[in-house]
Design an enzyme around this catalytic site. Structure first.
Site, PDB file in Angstrom:
ATOM      1  N   LYS A 231      -6.673  -0.657   7.915  1.00 55.68           N
ATOM      2  CA  LYS A 231      -5.334  -1.011   8.388  1.00 55.68           C
ATOM      3  C   LYS A 231      -5.175  -0.819   9.891  1.00 55.68           C
ATOM      4  O   LYS A 231      -5.987  -0.188  10.565  1.00 55.68           O
ATOM      5  CB  LYS A 231      -4.284  -0.192   7.640  1.00 55.68           C
ATOM      6  CG  LYS A 231      -4.089  -0.659   6.202  1.00 55.68           C
ATOM      7  CD  LYS A 231      -2.950   0.067   5.515  1.00 55.68           C
ATOM      8  CE  LYS A 231      -2.691  -0.511   4.120  1.00 55.68           C
ATOM      9  NZ  LYS A 231      -1.603   0.200   3.412  1.00 55.68           N
ATOM     10  N   ARG A 265      -7.279   3.835  -2.355  1.00 55.49           N
ATOM     11  CA  ARG A 265      -7.293   2.384  -2.564  1.00 55.49           C
ATOM     12  C   ARG A 265      -8.076   1.779  -1.401  1.00 55.49           C
ATOM     13  O   ARG A 265      -7.658   1.867  -0.245  1.00 55.49           O
ATOM     14  CB  ARG A 265      -5.869   1.832  -2.614  1.00 55.49           C
ATOM     15  CG  ARG A 265      -5.805   0.332  -2.894  1.00 55.49           C
ATOM     16  CD  ARG A 265      -4.353  -0.142  -3.005  1.00 55.49           C
ATOM     17  NE  ARG A 265      -4.278  -1.558  -3.341  1.00 55.49           N
ATOM     18  CZ  ARG A 265      -4.300  -2.552  -2.444  1.00 55.49           C
ATOM     19  NH1 ARG A 265      -4.361  -2.284  -1.144  1.00 55.49           N
ATOM     20  NH2 ARG A 265      -4.241  -3.813  -2.834  1.00 55.49           N
TER      21      ARG A 265
END
Length: 285
Positions: A231, A265
């Site tokens: 991210k 995740r």
């Protein structure tokens, strides 16, 4: 007399005859069947490609496969529920048939998709909206009685990164979780996994405050998911991009594990597994 950590009963959730046990950190492998996800959009051209990737992630150590058919990156174009389901259903059906013993999570904020996914064999519902984006979601997951990832988001995928603001990001998210846990409890539902929602309506500083204080959510009594993989919170600090952010992902996953995360995740399962093995060995030294 204090209770030893080894004597604390781990959290267990049943899901369609399978059991998910949080006695050690678990890995959720990401499978985005979307053309526009921020990292792996357009990765798959056929269902066979999807199945090959799922098989590889399972071999590498994924405990859960998380399949998503609608991108929720910042400013993503919103699909209709019909478009999302058309993209999802064949892949979900084939994954379920090919890997009957694997836990399958479906990444959706729509109650209708959650219900259809359960009918096609999904074991877990992963809701980035945390019930905010579909007023029917809580009632639906309570009816389905499947484990539910309750994620925090400020705004929507289209608006979430337009000047997100908090007075105290940790306390506000914790209070939001407490409210929603109470709403779900009124529906006799407690199979909750908490996700603070890194990157979903947070500034760079907010994300690192959450990472540093993620253990503050532990006393709510539910497992904590960390979804940091590749991210912008990595790339903005060290100048990488989603393609080159694997090392940064591993560093932050390690910090998350040390601070109490129980489910990672990730796009990259092998590296997440190594991070878990090393941090568990370190904690037990």
């Amino acid at each position: 007399m204090s209770t030893k950590i080894s004597e604390i009963k781990p959290i267990e959730y049943s899901c369609k005859g399978k059991i998910i046990t949080f006695n050690a950190p678990l890995i959720m492998g990401i499978v985005n069947i979307t053309p526009d996800s921020f990292y792996d959009g357009g990765k798959y051209s056929t269902v066979k490609d999807v199945l090959n990737d799922v098989e590889e992630k399972i071999k590498q150590g994924a405990h859960i496969i998380d399949i998503g058919a609608a991108s929720t990156r910042p400013n993503a174009i919103e699909l209709s529920d019909t478009e999302e389901w058309e993209r999802l259903k064949e892949n979900l059906n084939e994954i379920r048939k090919t890997f009957p013993n694997t836990l399958i999570s479906v990444d959706t904020y729509r109650a209708s998709i959650a219900k259809q996914s359960a009918e096609y064999g999904a074991d877990i519902i992963n809701d980035i909206g945390g019930g905010n984006l579909d007023k029917n979601m809580f009632a639906t997951v309570a009816e389905l009685d499947l484990p539910y990832v309750l994620m925090h988001i400020q705004g929507t995928p289209q608006t979430m990164q337009i000047n997100p603001h908090y007075q105290n990001v940790l306390q506000e998210i914790k209070s939001n979780f407490e409210l929603k846990i109470e709403l779900l409890a009124k529906l006799n539902f407690k199979k909750i996994i908490l996700d603070p929602g890194f990157g979903f309506g947070k500034t760079l500083e907010n994300n690192y405050t959450l990472l540093k204080g993620i253990d503050q959510f532990s006393n709510l009594g539910f497992p904590i998911l960390a979804g940091i993989s590749r991210k912008a919170m990595i790339n903005k600090v060290i100048g990488t991009n989603p393609v080159t952010a694997l090392n940064g992902t591993t560093v932050l996953n390690t910090i998350a594990l040390l601070n109490g995360a129980q489910l990672l995740r990730v796009h990259d399962v092998s590296e997440a597994k190594q991070a878990i093995e090393l941090t568990e060995f370190y904690k037990n030294a």
